[in-house]
Design a protein around this motif. Structure first.
Motif, PDB file in Angstrom:
ATOM      1  N   VAL A   1       0.839  -1.206   0.000  1.00  0.00           N
ATOM      2  CA  VAL A   1       0.000   0.000   0.000  1.00  0.00           C
ATOM      3  C   VAL A   1       0.877   1.261   0.000  1.00  0.00           C
ATOM      4  CG1 VAL A   1      -1.704   1.330   1.341  1.00  0.00           C
ATOM      5  CG2 VAL A   1      -1.870  -1.164   1.247  1.00  0.00           C
ATOM      6  N   LEU A   2       0.546   2.183  -0.889  1.00  0.00           N
ATOM      7  CA  LEU A   2       1.149   3.519  -0.841  1.00  0.00           C
ATOM      8  C   LEU A   2       0.086   4.474  -0.305  1.00  0.00           C
ATOM      9  CD1 LEU A   2       3.266   5.731  -1.581  1.00  0.00           C
ATOM     10  CD2 LEU A   2       2.202   5.838  -3.842  1.00  0.00           C
ATOM     11  N   ASP A   3       0.407   5.178   0.793  1.00  0.00           N
ATOM     12  CA  ASP A   3      -0.486   6.231   1.286  1.00  0.00           C
ATOM     13  C   ASP A   3       0.134   7.562   0.883  1.00  0.00           C
ATOM     14  OD1 ASP A   3      -1.999   8.092   2.691  1.00  0.00           O
ATOM     15  OD2 ASP A   3      -2.336   6.738   4.376  1.00  0.00           O
ATOM     16  N   LEU A   4      -0.523   8.241  -0.029  1.00  0.00           N
ATOM     17  CA  LEU A   4       0.048   9.438  -0.649  1.00  0.00           C
ATOM     18  C   LEU A   4      -0.560  10.690  -0.006  1.00  0.00           C
ATOM     19  CD1 LEU A   4       1.929  10.265  -2.937  1.00  0.00           C
ATOM     20  CD2 LEU A   4       0.043   9.935  -4.539  1.00  0.00           C
ATOM     21  N   GLY A   5       0.321  11.607   0.409  1.00  0.00           N
ATOM     22  CA  GLY A   5      -0.173  12.756   1.183  1.00  0.00           C
ATOM     23  C   GLY A   5      -0.681  12.235   2.513  1.00  0.00           C
ATOM     24  N   CYS A   6       0.177  11.387   3.118  1.00  0.00           N
ATOM     25  CA  CYS A   6      -0.245  10.570   4.267  1.00  0.00           C
ATOM     26  C   CYS A   6      -0.323  11.349   5.566  1.00  0.00           C
ATOM     27  CB  CYS A   6       0.737   9.420   4.443  1.00  0.00           C
ATOM     28  SG  CYS A   6       2.449  10.024   4.558  1.00  0.00           S
TER      29      CYS A   6
ATOM     30  N   VAL B   1      -7.539   4.648  -4.399  1.00  0.00           N
ATOM     31  CA  VAL B   1      -8.702   5.186  -3.679  1.00  0.00           C
ATOM     32  C   VAL B   1      -8.353   6.607  -3.230  1.00  0.00           C
ATOM     33  CG1 VAL B   1     -10.211   4.947  -1.664  1.00  0.00           C
ATOM     34  CG2 VAL B   1      -9.464   2.905  -2.918  1.00  0.00           C
ATOM     35  N   MET B   2      -9.136   7.559  -3.719  1.00  0.00           N
ATOM     36  CA  MET B   2      -8.898   8.967  -3.360  1.00  0.00           C
ATOM     37  C   MET B   2     -10.059   9.497  -2.538  1.00  0.00           C
ATOM     38  SD  MET B   2      -7.740  10.993  -6.843  1.00  0.00           S
ATOM     39  CE  MET B   2      -6.786  12.294  -6.046  1.00  0.00           C
ATOM     40  N   GLY B   3      -9.764  10.271  -1.509  1.00  0.00           N
ATOM     41  CA  GLY B   3     -10.786  11.051  -0.808  1.00  0.00           C
ATOM     42  C   GLY B   3     -10.554  12.515  -1.161  1.00  0.00           C
ATOM     43  N   ASN B   4     -11.565  13.168  -1.724  1.00  0.00           N
ATOM     44  CA  ASN B   4     -11.404  14.556  -2.191  1.00  0.00           C
ATOM     45  C   ASN B   4     -12.529  15.430  -1.651  1.00  0.00           C
ATOM     46  OD1 ASN B   4      -9.290  13.550  -3.784  1.00  0.00           O
ATOM     47  ND2 ASN B   4     -10.591  13.312  -5.597  1.00  0.00           N
ATOM     48  N   TRP B   5     -12.176  16.573  -1.122  1.00  0.00           N
ATOM     49  CA  TRP B   5     -13.212  17.534  -0.724  1.00  0.00           C
ATOM     50  C   TRP B   5     -13.903  18.073  -1.972  1.00  0.00           C
ATOM     51  CZ3 TRP B   5     -14.034  16.204   3.848  1.00  0.00           C
ATOM     52  CH2 TRP B   5     -13.021  16.017   4.780  1.00  0.00           C
TER      53      TRP B   5
ATOM     54  N   ILE C   1      -6.053  10.168   1.012  1.00  0.00           N
ATOM     55  CA  ILE C   1      -7.238  10.759   1.637  1.00  0.00           C
ATOM     56  C   ILE C   1      -6.946  12.230   1.925  1.00  0.00           C
ATOM     57  CG2 ILE C   1      -8.847  10.560   3.596  1.00  0.00           C
ATOM     58  CD1 ILE C   1      -8.835   8.223   1.464  1.00  0.00           C
ATOM     59  N   PHE C   2      -7.549  13.090   1.124  1.00  0.00           N
ATOM     60  CA  PHE C   2      -7.331  14.543   1.197  1.00  0.00           C
ATOM     61  C   PHE C   2      -5.831  14.848   1.105  1.00  0.00           C
ATOM     62  CE2 PHE C   2     -10.507  13.316   4.633  1.00  0.00           C
ATOM     63  CZ  PHE C   2     -11.552  13.164   3.742  1.00  0.00           C
ATOM     64  N   GLY C   3      -5.105  14.084   0.308  1.00  0.00           N
ATOM     65  CA  GLY C   3      -3.656  14.222   0.189  1.00  0.00           C
ATOM     66  C   GLY C   3      -3.250  14.689  -1.203  1.00  0.00           C
ATOM     67  N   ALA C   4      -3.288  13.748  -2.185  1.00  0.00           N
ATOM     68  CA  ALA C   4      -2.827  14.087  -3.540  1.00  0.00           C
ATOM     69  C   ALA C   4      -3.628  15.239  -4.138  1.00  0.00           C
ATOM     70  CB  ALA C   4      -2.927  12.851  -4.437  1.00  0.00           C
TER      71      ALA C   4
END
Ligand SMILES: C[S@@+](CC[C@H](N)C(=O)[O-])C[C@H]1O[C@@H](n2cnc3c(N)ncnc32)[C@H](O)[C@@H]1O
Length: 296
Positions: free
Chosen positions: A67-72, A164-168, A137-140
Motif C-alpha cells: 500500500v502507498l499512502d500518498l499525502g499521508c 482510492v482517493m478522498g477529495n473535498w 485521503i485529502f492528500g494528492a
C-alpha cells in the motif's frame, strides 16, 4: 556574504567545470510544501483518527498487501492499514509530518509502515507497478499539476490494483469545503495557472485526469462519504486549533490581520463550526467528501 553558496571546487579532469564565483542559488521555495509544513497539521489529524480507521476497514486489506499512502500526513490512514498487516509506505511533501508519522509508527511497533518525503506530482524513485493499492485521503488533491499526479498514481499501481482517493467537494455546504472556502476568501489570490485542489472533487475532472493516464471512465466509480472530526473542546476552541495549526487557515488569518479583518474571519469560522457541531458536550463535525475508486 554566505560562502557556502559559492562554487569553490577547482577545475580537474573529474570536474571539468571552470571554477566560478557565481552564486549557486538555493532552490526556489515550494509554496505547496511550505503550506503544509506551516503550523502543525498533526493537531488537526488527531481529530480525524476514528474516521481514518473506519475508512481503512472498508478497503479490504489483507496481510502483505503493498500500500502507498500518498499525502499521508502523520499516518491517519497509513497506521491503521499497517495494523491490518499491509506493507505501507507513506509519502508526504511535509518533512515535519513525515517525521511525526515515523515516530508514531515506531511507538506502535509497526515495522511494516515507513514514511518518506516525496511529491505526488513526481513519485520517482518509486518504481513502476510497485503497489497493489494507492490510497490518498485529502492528500494528492493538494499537489499541483493534477494530470501528472494522476499519471504517477497509475504508474506506481500494479495492473489490476486500485487507487482510492478522498477529495473535498467544491461548494459543498459541509465542514472542510466551507473552511477552505472561507479561508481562501481572506487569502490573496493564487498565481496565474494555479489549479484549485477542490477541482479533484468534480467527477468530470477526475475522469479527464485519469483518462490522461490511460484509465477508462468505466474503471472509475464515485461515492459520497462522510469523515467526522472529533475534538475534545468547544467549537470555538476548535477554531483556535485551525487558526494556530492548519496552514490554509493560518494564511487566511495572516492576510486578515493585515486588512483589519481578523475579527470578521474569526466570527465567520465560529458560526460555521458551531452550526455544524453535532455534539452537546464537545465538538463532532461531519464533512462530506467524494470517494473515488479507480481500477488500474
Ligand atoms: C489535509 S492533509 C491530509 C493528511 C492525511 N492524509 C490525513 O488524512 O490525515 C493533506 C496532506 O497532503 C500533503 N501534501 C500536500 N501536497 C502534497 C504533495 N505535492 N505531495 C505529497 N503530499 C502532499 C500535506 O503535506 C498533508 O500532509
Amino acid at each position: 556574504m554566505k560562502t557556502e553558496l559559492f562554487v569553490q571546487a577547482a577545475k580537474t579532469d573529474a570536474n571539468p567545470v571552470e571554477p566560478t564565483n557565481k552564486p549557486v542559488m538555493p532552490p526556489p521555495p515550494n509554496p505547496n510544501k511550505a503550506l503544509w509544513e506551516k503550523g502543525d497539521f498533526t493537531r488537526i489529524a488527531e481529530t480525524m483518527r476514528e474516521s481514518g480507521e473506519a475508512l481503512v476497514q472498508q478497503l479490504g486489506l489483507t496481510p502483505g498487501l503493498k500500500v502507498l499512502d500518498l499525502g499521508c500526513g502523520d499516518g491517519t490512514t497509513a497506521l491503521p492499514a499497517a495494523k491490518l498487516g499491509a506493507d505501507v509506505v507513506g509519502v508526504d511533501i511535509a518533512r515535519n509530518l513525515v517525521e511525526a508519522g515515523n515516530k508514531r509508527a515506531a511507538a506502535q511497533g509497526l515495522a511494516n509502515c515507513t514514511f518518506r518525503e516525496g511529491d505526488a506530482s513526481n513519485l520517482r524513485p518509486l518504481p513502476d507497478q510497485a503497489f497493489d493499492l494507492v490510497v490518498t485521503i485529502f492528500g494528492a488533491m493538494f499537489a499541483p499539476k493534477p494530470f501528472e499526479v494522476a499519471r504517477e498514481m497509475v504508474r506506481v499501481t500494479q495492473p489490476g490494483g486500485r487507487i482510492v482517493m478522498g477529495n473535498w467537494i467544491p461548494n459543498d455546504p459541509t465542514f472542510v469545503a466551507q473552511v477552505l472556502k472561507i479561508s481562501s476568501n481572506y487569502t490573496p489570490p493564487p498565481p496565474d495557472g494555479f489549479v484549485s485542489p477542490m477541482t479533484w472533487g468534480i467527477e468530470s475532472n477526475v475522469i479527464e485526469r485519469f483518462a490522461g493516464a490511460g484509465v477508462r471512465a468505466d474503471n472509475i466509480s464515485f461515492a459520497r462519504e462522510t469523515f467526522t472530526f472529533n475534538f475534545g473542546g468547544t467549537p470555538s476552541q476548535f477554531v483556535d486549533e485551525f487558526r494556530k495549526y492548519y496552514g490554509p487557515t493560518m494564511n487566511a488569518f495572516e492576510a486578515a490581520e493585515k486588512n483589519g479583518r481578523t475579527a470578521v474571519l474569526q466570527k465567520e469560522l465560529e458560526e460555521l463550526f458551531i452550526s455544524q457541531n453535532k455534539s452537546k458536550d464537545a465538538t463532532s463535525i461531519p464533512a462530506t467528501f467524494l470517494c473515488v475508486t479507480v481500477t488500474v
